[in-house]
Write a protein that holds these residues in place. Structure first.
Motif, PDB file in Angstrom:
ATOM      1  N   HIS A   1     -15.273  15.121  48.245  1.00  0.00           N
ATOM      2  CA  HIS A   1     -13.877  15.523  48.072  1.00  0.00           C
ATOM      3  C   HIS A   1     -13.669  15.985  46.632  1.00  0.00           C
ATOM      4  O   HIS A   1     -13.467  15.164  45.732  1.00  0.00           O
ATOM      5  N   HIS A   2     -13.730  17.288  46.437  1.00  0.00           N
ATOM      6  CA  HIS A   2     -13.612  17.854  45.095  1.00  0.00           C
ATOM      7  C   HIS A   2     -12.187  17.753  44.588  1.00  0.00           C
ATOM      8  O   HIS A   2     -11.234  18.016  45.322  1.00  0.00           O
ATOM      9  N   VAL A   3     -12.068  17.381  43.319  1.00  0.00           N
ATOM     10  CA  VAL A   3     -10.753  17.324  42.680  1.00  0.00           C
ATOM     11  C   VAL A   3     -10.417  18.647  42.009  1.00  0.00           C
ATOM     12  O   VAL A   3      -9.255  18.955  41.774  1.00  0.00           O
ATOM     13  N   ALA A   4     -11.441  19.441  41.705  1.00  0.00           N
ATOM     14  CA  ALA A   4     -11.235  20.762  41.109  1.00  0.00           C
ATOM     15  C   ALA A   4     -12.492  21.595  41.299  1.00  0.00           C
ATOM     16  O   ALA A   4     -13.591  21.058  41.467  1.00  0.00           O
ATOM     17  N   VAL A   5     -12.306  22.901  41.280  1.00  0.00           N
ATOM     18  CA  VAL A   5     -13.421  23.844  41.249  1.00  0.00           C
ATOM     19  C   VAL A   5     -13.127  24.841  40.136  1.00  0.00           C
ATOM     20  O   VAL A   5     -11.966  25.097  39.806  1.00  0.00           O
ATOM     21  N   GLY A   6     -14.188  25.363  39.559  1.00  0.00           N
ATOM     22  CA  GLY A   6     -13.989  26.300  38.460  1.00  0.00           C
ATOM     23  C   GLY A   6     -15.036  27.393  38.449  1.00  0.00           C
ATOM     24  O   GLY A   6     -16.100  27.268  39.052  1.00  0.00           O
ATOM     25  N   ARG A   7     -14.662  28.477  37.781  1.00  0.00           N
ATOM     26  CA  ARG A   7     -15.559  29.594  37.537  1.00  0.00           C
ATOM     27  C   ARG A   7     -15.446  29.937  36.066  1.00  0.00           C
ATOM     28  O   ARG A   7     -14.346  29.899  35.507  1.00  0.00           O
ATOM     29  N   ALA A   8     -16.543  30.266  35.480  1.00  0.00           N
ATOM     30  CA  ALA A   8     -16.505  30.577  34.058  1.00  0.00           C
ATOM     31  C   ALA A   8     -17.524  31.659  33.720  1.00  0.00           C
ATOM     32  O   ALA A   8     -18.572  31.760  34.355  1.00  0.00           O
ATOM     33  N   VAL A   9     -17.165  32.450  32.733  1.00  0.00           N
ATOM     34  CA  VAL A   9     -18.029  33.516  32.236  1.00  0.00           C
ATOM     35  C   VAL A   9     -18.280  33.232  30.756  1.00  0.00           C
ATOM     36  O   VAL A   9     -17.352  32.900  30.006  1.00  0.00           O
TER      37      VAL A   9
END
Length: 139
Positions: A124-132
């Motif tokens: 159960h993910h609390v957040a997801v992120g993408r980054a460059v």
């Protein structure tokens, strides 16, 4: 890549990481799993209690950047270009985990995908992120 040296940088070489208590759970090329041990000072909403969103976004950025760095050389430098975080649910008063995977690695730019979860609940993910990240090559 000297993973022992990179682990030392993550845990001891950056003052903000040290303040948060960031610990390395796993390092390998293109992948990082980090943990922020729970401290009451990290709570943003004491009524739930839930960790502050800034702790989550910091962990997305740190884990994504270091995942990219695992595919580079230790003398290279990594800087965030863009960061996006989707907050999915409150992160409870528990240790917080992040798993970052490199999605794209070029000569000057790297992209990482990150998922965060609370201790004991990795599905159960609390957040997801993408980054460059900008990669500035060393020697």
């Amino acid at each position: 890549m000297d993973f022992a040296a990179l682990k030392q940088i993550i845990e001891e070489g950056l003052p903000f990481n040290t303040l948060l208590g960031i610990r390395v759970e796993e390092l390998r090329e293109g992948y990082v799993r980090l943990r922020v041990p729970f401290k009451p000072e990290l709570v943003g909403d004491p009524r739930r209690p839930a960790l502050h969103g800034g702790v989550l976004s910091t962990l997305v950025d740190v884990s994504g950047g270091f995942a990219v760095w695992t595919s580079c050389h230790l003398e290279d430098r990594i800087a965030t270009i863009d960061l996006g975080v989707d907050y999915l649910r409150p992160a409870g008063a528990k240790d917080l985990y992040a798993e970052a995977t490199v999605r794209l690695l070029g000569n000057r730019v790297g992209n990482a995908h990150v998922v965060l979860w609370s201790e004991g609940d990795p599905d159960h993910h609390v957040a997801v992120g993408r980054a460059v990240y900008n990669i500035r090559r060393g020697k």
